[in-house]
Write a protein that holds these residues in place. Sequence first.
Motif, PDB file in Angstrom:
ATOM      1  N   HIS A   1      12.296  23.000  11.301  1.00  0.00           N
ATOM      2  CA  HIS A   1      11.914  21.540  11.958  1.00  0.00           C
ATOM      3  C   HIS A   1      10.432  22.010  12.623  1.00  0.00           C
ATOM      4  CE1 HIS A   1      12.051  17.672  14.022  1.00  0.00           C
ATOM      5  NE2 HIS A   1      13.325  17.294  13.639  1.00  0.00           N
ATOM      6  N   PRO A   2       9.755  20.953  12.390  1.00  0.00           N
ATOM      7  CA  PRO A   2       8.404  21.220  12.849  1.00  0.00           C
ATOM      8  C   PRO A   2       8.340  20.838  14.467  1.00  0.00           C
ATOM      9  CG  PRO A   2       8.473  19.209  11.895  1.00  0.00           C
ATOM     10  CD  PRO A   2       9.842  19.837  11.543  1.00  0.00           C
ATOM     11  N   GLY A   3       9.412  20.329  14.815  1.00  0.00           N
ATOM     12  CA  GLY A   3       9.499  19.899  16.182  1.00  0.00           C
ATOM     13  C   GLY A   3       8.415  18.735  16.431  1.00  0.00           C
ATOM     14  N   PRO A   4       8.473  17.803  17.353  1.00  0.00           N
ATOM     15  CA  PRO A   4       9.572  17.547  18.330  1.00  0.00           C
ATOM     16  C   PRO A   4      10.862  17.208  17.655  1.00  0.00           C
ATOM     17  CG  PRO A   4       8.209  15.905  18.684  1.00  0.00           C
ATOM     18  CD  PRO A   4       7.557  16.782  17.597  1.00  0.00           C
TER      19      PRO A   4
ATOM     20  N   LEU B   1      13.374  16.533   9.473  1.00  0.00           N
ATOM     21  CA  LEU B   1      12.083  16.002  10.043  1.00  0.00           C
ATOM     22  C   LEU B   1      12.556  14.944  10.839  1.00  0.00           C
ATOM     23  CD1 LEU B   1       9.785  15.293   6.761  1.00  0.00           C
ATOM     24  CD2 LEU B   1       9.463  17.136   8.378  1.00  0.00           C
ATOM     25  N   ARG B   2      11.857  14.651  11.640  1.00  0.00           N
ATOM     26  CA  ARG B   2      11.924  13.461  12.894  1.00  0.00           C
ATOM     27  C   ARG B   2      11.548  12.140  12.203  1.00  0.00           C
ATOM     28  NH1 ARG B   2       8.258  10.852  16.191  1.00  0.00           N
ATOM     29  NH2 ARG B   2       6.422  11.934  15.518  1.00  0.00           N
ATOM     30  N   ILE B   3      12.305  11.084  12.456  1.00  0.00           N
ATOM     31  CA  ILE B   3      11.697  10.005  12.104  1.00  0.00           C
ATOM     32  C   ILE B   3      10.193   9.516  12.707  1.00  0.00           C
ATOM     33  CG2 ILE B   3      12.276   7.700  11.646  1.00  0.00           C
ATOM     34  CD1 ILE B   3      15.095   7.881  12.923  1.00  0.00           C
ATOM     35  N   GLN B   4       9.286   9.060  11.866  1.00  0.00           N
ATOM     36  CA  GLN B   4       8.148   8.982  12.433  1.00  0.00           C
ATOM     37  C   GLN B   4       8.088   7.437  12.901  1.00  0.00           C
ATOM     38  OE1 GLN B   4       5.269  11.317  11.964  1.00  0.00           O
ATOM     39  NE2 GLN B   4       7.079  12.615  12.304  1.00  0.00           N
ATOM     40  N   LYS B   5       8.535   7.138  13.989  1.00  0.00           N
ATOM     41  CA  LYS B   5       8.829   5.334  14.507  1.00  0.00           C
ATOM     42  C   LYS B   5       7.520   5.155  14.646  1.00  0.00           C
ATOM     43  CE  LYS B   5      13.345   5.849  16.336  1.00  0.00           C
ATOM     44  NZ  LYS B   5      14.039   6.027  17.768  1.00  0.00           N
TER      45      LYS B   5
ATOM     46  N   SER C   1       5.668  11.678   6.594  1.00  0.00           N
ATOM     47  CA  SER C   1       5.313  13.027   7.041  1.00  0.00           C
ATOM     48  C   SER C   1       4.264  13.982   6.645  1.00  0.00           C
ATOM     49  CB  SER C   1       6.679  13.853   7.164  1.00  0.00           C
ATOM     50  OG  SER C   1       6.609  15.224   7.347  1.00  0.00           O
ATOM     51  N   ARG C   2       3.340  13.876   7.451  1.00  0.00           N
ATOM     52  CA  ARG C   2       2.133  14.649   6.936  1.00  0.00           C
ATOM     53  C   ARG C   2       2.861  16.342   6.934  1.00  0.00           C
ATOM     54  NH1 ARG C   2      -0.587  13.362  12.622  1.00  0.00           N
ATOM     55  NH2 ARG C   2       0.655  14.418  14.131  1.00  0.00           N
ATOM     56  N   VAL C   3       3.754  16.534   7.626  1.00  0.00           N
ATOM     57  CA  VAL C   3       4.167  18.017   7.569  1.00  0.00           C
ATOM     58  C   VAL C   3       4.858  18.262   6.369  1.00  0.00           C
ATOM     59  CG1 VAL C   3       6.191  19.487   8.350  1.00  0.00           C
ATOM     60  CG2 VAL C   3       4.763  18.057  10.079  1.00  0.00           C
TER      61      VAL C   3
ATOM     62  N   GLU D   1      -1.987  15.224   6.281  1.00  0.00           N
ATOM     63  CA  GLU D   1      -1.859  16.537   6.014  1.00  0.00           C
ATOM     64  C   GLU D   1      -1.722  17.040   7.160  1.00  0.00           C
ATOM     65  OE1 GLU D   1      -2.271  19.532   3.742  1.00  0.00           O
ATOM     66  OE2 GLU D   1      -3.020  18.670   1.857  1.00  0.00           O
ATOM     67  N   HIS D   2      -1.290  18.184   7.489  1.00  0.00           N
ATOM     68  CA  HIS D   2      -1.145  19.015   8.599  1.00  0.00           C
ATOM     69  C   HIS D   2      -1.112  20.438   8.494  1.00  0.00           C
ATOM     70  CE1 HIS D   2      -0.212  20.479  12.628  1.00  0.00           C
ATOM     71  NE2 HIS D   2       1.020  19.593  13.011  1.00  0.00           N
ATOM     72  N   PRO D   3      -2.271  21.249   7.850  1.00  0.00           N
ATOM     73  CA  PRO D   3      -2.395  22.379   7.419  1.00  0.00           C
ATOM     74  C   PRO D   3      -1.753  23.626   8.190  1.00  0.00           C
ATOM     75  CG  PRO D   3      -4.652  21.556   7.683  1.00  0.00           C
ATOM     76  CD  PRO D   3      -3.567  20.402   7.877  1.00  0.00           C
TER      77      PRO D   3
ATOM     78  N   ARG E   1       3.164  21.476  20.939  1.00  0.00           N
ATOM     79  CA  ARG E   1       3.182  22.743  20.731  1.00  0.00           C
ATOM     80  C   ARG E   1       1.756  23.022  19.818  1.00  0.00           C
ATOM     81  NH1 ARG E   1       8.550  21.334  19.637  1.00  0.00           N
ATOM     82  NH2 ARG E   1       7.828  19.408  20.250  1.00  0.00           N
ATOM     83  N   THR E   2       1.241  22.014  19.040  1.00  0.00           N
ATOM     84  CA  THR E   2       0.191  22.240  18.132  1.00  0.00           C
ATOM     85  C   THR E   2      -1.008  22.392  19.170  1.00  0.00           C
ATOM     86  OG1 THR E   2       0.946  20.773  16.396  1.00  0.00           O
ATOM     87  CG2 THR E   2      -1.318  21.306  16.230  1.00  0.00           C
ATOM     88  N   LYS E   3      -1.162  21.505  19.939  1.00  0.00           N
ATOM     89  CA  LYS E   3      -2.306  21.543  21.044  1.00  0.00           C
ATOM     90  C   LYS E   3      -2.160  22.992  21.888  1.00  0.00           C
ATOM     91  CE  LYS E   3      -3.315  19.094  24.756  1.00  0.00           C
ATOM     92  NZ  LYS E   3      -3.876  17.766  25.430  1.00  0.00           N
TER      93      LYS E   3
ATOM     94  N   ILE F   1      -8.903  18.699  15.697  1.00  0.00           N
ATOM     95  CA  ILE F   1      -8.639  17.270  15.856  1.00  0.00           C
ATOM     96  C   ILE F   1      -7.280  17.000  15.375  1.00  0.00           C
ATOM     97  CG2 ILE F   1      -9.605  15.152  15.096  1.00  0.00           C
ATOM     98  CD1 ILE F   1     -12.456  16.420  14.897  1.00  0.00           C
ATOM     99  N   ARG F   2      -6.727  15.901  16.259  1.00  0.00           N
ATOM    100  CA  ARG F   2      -5.505  15.397  15.802  1.00  0.00           C
ATOM    101  C   ARG F   2      -5.718  13.855  15.720  1.00  0.00           C
ATOM    102  NH1 ARG F   2       0.797  16.425  17.170  1.00  0.00           N
ATOM    103  NH2 ARG F   2       0.352  17.943  15.405  1.00  0.00           N
ATOM    104  N   ILE F   3      -5.506  13.159  14.831  1.00  0.00           N
ATOM    105  CA  ILE F   3      -5.874  11.612  14.935  1.00  0.00           C
ATOM    106  C   ILE F   3      -5.012  10.907  13.919  1.00  0.00           C
ATOM    107  CG2 ILE F   3      -7.571  12.050  13.156  1.00  0.00           C
ATOM    108  CD1 ILE F   3      -9.553  10.074  15.223  1.00  0.00           C
TER     109      ILE F   3
HETATM  110  C1  NCD Z   1       4.549  17.029  13.827  1.00  0.00           C
HETATM  111  C2  NCD Z   1       3.274  16.370  13.641  1.00  0.00           C
HETATM  112  O1  NCD Z   1       3.070  15.986  14.586  1.00  0.00           O
HETATM  113  O2  NCD Z   1       3.048  15.835  12.641  1.00  0.00           O
HETATM  114  N1  NCD Z   1       4.799  17.779  14.888  1.00  0.00           N
HETATM  115  C3  NCD Z   1       4.393  19.048  14.984  1.00  0.00           C
HETATM  116  O3  NCD Z   1       2.881  19.334  14.882  1.00  0.00           O
HETATM  117  N2  NCD Z   1       4.802  20.290  15.097  1.00  0.00           N
HETATM  118  C4  NCD Z   1       6.075  16.381  13.428  1.00  0.00           C
HETATM  119  C5  NCD Z   1       6.220  15.429  14.139  1.00  0.00           C
HETATM  120  O4  NCD Z   1       5.570  14.726  15.084  1.00  0.00           O
HETATM  121  O5  NCD Z   1       7.541  14.858  13.838  1.00  0.00           O
END
Ligand code: NCD
Length: 310
Positions: free
Chosen positions: A251-254, A212-216, A159-161, A127-129, A50-52, A99-101
């Motif tokens: 929920h921010p998804g996924p 939030l999703r578990i950031q495995k 979680s950056r979210v 962060e994920h502004p 979704r972000t991209k 940029i996502r990294i």
């Molecule tokens: C989030 C992320 O990538 O930080 N997803 C998003 O951008 N909607 C949350 C996640 O990956 O769990």
Amino acid sequence: MRHLLDIKSLTRKQIETILERAREHKTSKIYPKTLAGKFVLTAFFEPSTRTKVSFQKAAMNLGAQVIDFVPETSSLQKGETDLDTILTLNTMDFDCLVIRIRRNGAPAEFARYVNTAVINAGDGTNEHPTQALLDAMTMVEHFGTLQIKVAIVGDVIHSRVARSLTELLKKFDAEVRMVGPKGFVPESFEGVSLITNDLKEAIFDVDVVYALRIQKERLEESYPNIDDFFRKMQINSETIKLAPKHAVLMHPGPFNRNIEVSDDIVYSERSKILEQVRNGVFIRMAVLEYALGVIELEAVQSVETSVAGR
Ligand code: NCD
């Protein structure tokens, strides 16, 4: 040209201006071509749906041209570093790099070297502004205010979210709580009123349950049966009853169905999940306009002028 690297550096007024502009885009029938002739590069070194895509759609809605850099088929595979990759792409006259990294602080580091606007689309656990901005837009649409109570539930610590959303909500005097299994919530977080492992204590009187999703991919050690561990804090048709009837689910998804949220609730009436995604396009339109100097964040006046003049 301006960067958007984090929520911390934005003032309340600046956030309001972005939200207002996003709202204008959402309600307008024809988008102004304020970014005609501009080139935007999306460089996602971590997975994204979704972000991209929403950044790409946002840029194109406003008349910009978009190129997607694909790390998996790039010279990163030949051992080029991420900084050298960015410096190389920077020579090609883009107006904005999105940029996502994985590395915390990398977008801010790149911003010091390049001569284009840098937008942070998520860096590691930092962060994920734009996610926080679209979440705020969704909350304002529903409640008419950000003076609300929000419980962030699940793997908060990675979680950056959660970090960006908390920073934003604090600026608007919202009440923020964090709840998750032991080891997955921070010991303390400035401005957060409650950090707990008890779901009921956290959500019994909230307006928003933010799962939030578990950031495995960010866990340092391996946890046996981690999904079962998180299911204990699952938001489902039973546990949502611990929250007031008016509370919405975000929920921010996924999301991972039947781990942090159950099947029967993800798209229920009280779920805002798809509205969050939809609002993501409008927020990113406003953010791209900010980064490329189309809107002035300190002067709402110029937003009105640019809308009137389109
Ligand atoms: C989030 C992320 O990538 O930080 N997803 C998003 O951008 N909607 C949350 C996640 O990956 O769990």
